[in-house]
Design a protein around this motif. Structure first.
Motif, PDB file in Angstrom:
ATOM      1  N   ARG A  27       0.483  -1.552  -0.348  1.00  0.00           N
ATOM      2  CA  ARG A  27      -0.077   0.691  -0.194  1.00  0.00           C
ATOM      3  C   ARG A  27       0.801   1.157  -0.228  1.00  0.00           C
ATOM      4  O   ARG A  27       0.483   2.014  -0.768  1.00  0.00           O
ATOM      5  CB  ARG A  27      -0.872  -0.212   1.185  1.00  0.00           C
ATOM      6  N   GLU A  28       1.618   1.321   0.670  1.00  0.00           N
ATOM      7  CA  GLU A  28       3.000   2.277   0.532  1.00  0.00           C
ATOM      8  C   GLU A  28       3.655   2.508  -0.701  1.00  0.00           C
ATOM      9  O   GLU A  28       3.198   3.985  -1.259  1.00  0.00           O
ATOM     10  CB  GLU A  28       3.982   2.214   1.100  1.00  0.00           C
ATOM     11  N   ILE A  29       3.593   1.618  -1.512  1.00  0.00           N
ATOM     12  CA  ILE A  29       4.442   2.083  -2.823  1.00  0.00           C
ATOM     13  C   ILE A  29       3.482   2.275  -3.702  1.00  0.00           C
ATOM     14  O   ILE A  29       3.284   2.811  -4.891  1.00  0.00           O
ATOM     15  CB  ILE A  29       4.464   0.435  -3.530  1.00  0.00           C
ATOM     16  N   GLN A  30       1.954   2.227  -3.636  1.00  0.00           N
ATOM     17  CA  GLN A  30       0.837   2.002  -4.536  1.00  0.00           C
ATOM     18  C   GLN A  30       0.685   3.556  -4.211  1.00  0.00           C
ATOM     19  O   GLN A  30       0.674   4.550  -5.301  1.00  0.00           O
ATOM     20  CB  GLN A  30      -0.690   1.209  -3.767  1.00  0.00           C
ATOM     21  N   GLU A  31       0.775   3.853  -3.048  1.00  0.00           N
ATOM     22  CA  GLU A  31       0.526   5.806  -2.438  1.00  0.00           C
ATOM     23  C   GLU A  31       1.460   6.948  -2.812  1.00  0.00           C
ATOM     24  O   GLU A  31       1.355   7.729  -3.737  1.00  0.00           O
ATOM     25  CB  GLU A  31       0.383   5.975  -0.996  1.00  0.00           C
ATOM     26  N   GLU A  32       2.918   6.027  -3.108  1.00  0.00           N
ATOM     27  CA  GLU A  32       3.453   6.764  -3.802  1.00  0.00           C
ATOM     28  C   GLU A  32       3.487   6.982  -5.193  1.00  0.00           C
ATOM     29  O   GLU A  32       4.607   7.634  -6.071  1.00  0.00           O
ATOM     30  CB  GLU A  32       5.530   6.086  -3.691  1.00  0.00           C
ATOM     31  N   LEU A  33       3.511   5.750  -5.861  1.00  0.00           N
ATOM     32  CA  LEU A  33       2.390   5.967  -7.482  1.00  0.00           C
ATOM     33  C   LEU A  33       1.566   6.725  -7.717  1.00  0.00           C
ATOM     34  O   LEU A  33       1.762   7.817  -8.378  1.00  0.00           O
ATOM     35  CB  LEU A  33       2.030   4.868  -7.723  1.00  0.00           C
ATOM     36  N   LEU A  34       0.764   7.042  -6.478  1.00  0.00           N
ATOM     37  CA  LEU A  34       0.038   7.772  -6.750  1.00  0.00           C
ATOM     38  C   LEU A  34       0.662   9.498  -7.183  1.00  0.00           C
ATOM     39  O   LEU A  34      -0.330   9.848  -7.672  1.00  0.00           O
ATOM     40  CB  LEU A  34      -1.381   7.714  -6.264  1.00  0.00           C
ATOM     41  N   GLN A  35       0.944   9.756  -5.571  1.00  0.00           N
ATOM     42  CA  GLN A  35       1.707  10.784  -5.335  1.00  0.00           C
ATOM     43  C   GLN A  35       2.567  11.131  -7.057  1.00  0.00           C
ATOM     44  O   GLN A  35       2.374  12.691  -7.141  1.00  0.00           O
ATOM     45  CB  GLN A  35       2.365  10.561  -4.416  1.00  0.00           C
ATOM     46  N   ALA A  36       3.469  10.539  -7.110  1.00  0.00           N
ATOM     47  CA  ALA A  36       4.109  10.871  -8.315  1.00  0.00           C
ATOM     48  C   ALA A  36       2.863  11.245 -10.030  1.00  0.00           C
ATOM     49  O   ALA A  36       4.216  11.337 -10.336  1.00  0.00           O
ATOM     50  CB  ALA A  36       4.575   9.259  -8.542  1.00  0.00           C
ATOM     51  N   GLY A  37       2.169  10.572  -9.757  1.00  0.00           N
ATOM     52  CA  GLY A  37       0.754  10.949 -11.047  1.00  0.00           C
ATOM     53  C   GLY A  37       0.340   9.841 -11.773  1.00  0.00           C
ATOM     54  O   GLY A  37       0.654   9.879 -12.837  1.00  0.00           O
ATOM     55  N   TYR A  38       1.425   8.358 -11.773  1.00  0.00           N
ATOM     56  CA  TYR A  38       0.282   7.339 -12.635  1.00  0.00           C
ATOM     57  C   TYR A  38      -1.031   7.506 -12.582  1.00  0.00           C
ATOM     58  O   TYR A  38      -1.429   8.135 -10.912  1.00  0.00           O
ATOM     59  CB  TYR A  38       1.736   6.214 -11.753  1.00  0.00           C
ATOM     60  N   PRO A  39      -1.712   7.237 -13.424  1.00  0.00           N
ATOM     61  CA  PRO A  39      -3.631   7.398 -13.715  1.00  0.00           C
ATOM     62  C   PRO A  39      -3.656   6.149 -12.240  1.00  0.00           C
ATOM     63  O   PRO A  39      -3.061   5.280 -12.529  1.00  0.00           O
ATOM     64  CB  PRO A  39      -3.860   6.736 -14.989  1.00  0.00           C
TER      65      PRO A  39
END
Length: 267
Positions: A27-39
């Motif tokens: 979930r931590e990586i999921q949140e990082e991806l979202l913050q980095a702008g991944y759709p």
């Protein structure tokens, strides 16, 4: 951060942005991806999976201890000695300074409990000095790294994981799958795998006293230790086995392929 700073990082990032799916193993990586702008629609949370070993038994514990003792004299354990293990990098963020400090308190109440720190890393020299200064050189062993820790987990009685920060730890998953009672820090990455008083005992970060009390509590209550261990193993078998991980990935691949074929027919 790597995609921003590495020589080919931004080029790789552009490729990742064009992917049909991006897998986040925590979930931590999921949140990082979202913050980095991944759709968001492209991000799929698919947790790590681990091999599920045979259930621990007194016979397997004895055999594993004999095998490890044959490797090196420092791995020899007396029949009445209990073994707690940590598996991971010897790194400041793993909470090992607090664990050594906690062990000084543990041995005052449970002098037969030993601790193995399994791994290598930049904190090794400092830990050796701390262990020596605390007079714990006979109670704590730095084992070095192992390609496969399965035998160590079979030989152990308790798994300790005092990290300050984690994503989804394979070491913790392997301990769950092995059916070990667990003491870990109360951080999001650990809470994604185990629940306090249900499948582990969770303690605050950087709290040697509470860490020691949780370890002593499990050492003194076999019923509690067995209950937590069984529930942790059940979670590993049903949610985080390699078979379950493969099944989820195949479902995702099938979904991507189906969408690709539909788009191709439309074009």
């Amino acid at each position: 951060a790597w995609q921003e700073q590495a020589v080919l990082g931004r080029w790789i990032r552009r490729i990742c942005y064009r992917a049909d799916a991006v897998i986040a193993p925590s979930r931590e990586i999921q949140e990082e991806l979202l913050q980095a702008g991944y759709p968001p629609k492209k991000i799929h949370y698919l947790p790590h999976g681990v091999k599920i070993p045979p259930e621990r038994t007194p016979e397997r514990r004895h055999q594993a201890r004999q095998s490890l003792a044959a490797l090196h004299p420092r791995f020899h354990l007396q029949p009445d000695e209990e073994l707690a293990v940590f598996v991971g990098r010897l790194h400041p963020g793993k909470g090992l300074r607090e664990l050594v400090e906690a062990w000084r308190l543990v041995v005052q109440r449970r002098p037969t409990v030993r601790l193995w720190l399994v791994g290598e890393g930049p904190l090794e020299t400092e830990l050796l000095r701390q262990i020596e200064a605390a007079g714990l050189h006979s109670r704590i062993v730095l084992t070095g790294s192992f390609d496969d820790v399965g035998e160590i987990l079979q030989a152990a009685d308790l798994f300790v994981f005092p990290s300050h920060r984690e994503g989804m730890s394979l070491a913790l998953l392997e301990a769950m799958a092995a059916g070990l009672p667990i003491v870990a820090t109360d951080i999001p990455g650990n809470r994604a795998l185990v629940q306090n008083e249900e499948s582990a005992l969770l303690v605050p970060v950087e709290s040697p006293g509470e860490l020691a009390e949780a370890i002593i509590r499990l050492a003194e209550s076999r019923e509690l230790a067995e209950r937590l261990a069984q529930r942790a193993r059940f979670a590993a078998v049903t949610q985080f086995s390699l078979e379950e991980t493969v099944r989820r990935h195949l479902e995702l691949f099938d979904e991507i392929y189906t969408q690709f074929m539909e788009n191709a027919r439309t074009d």
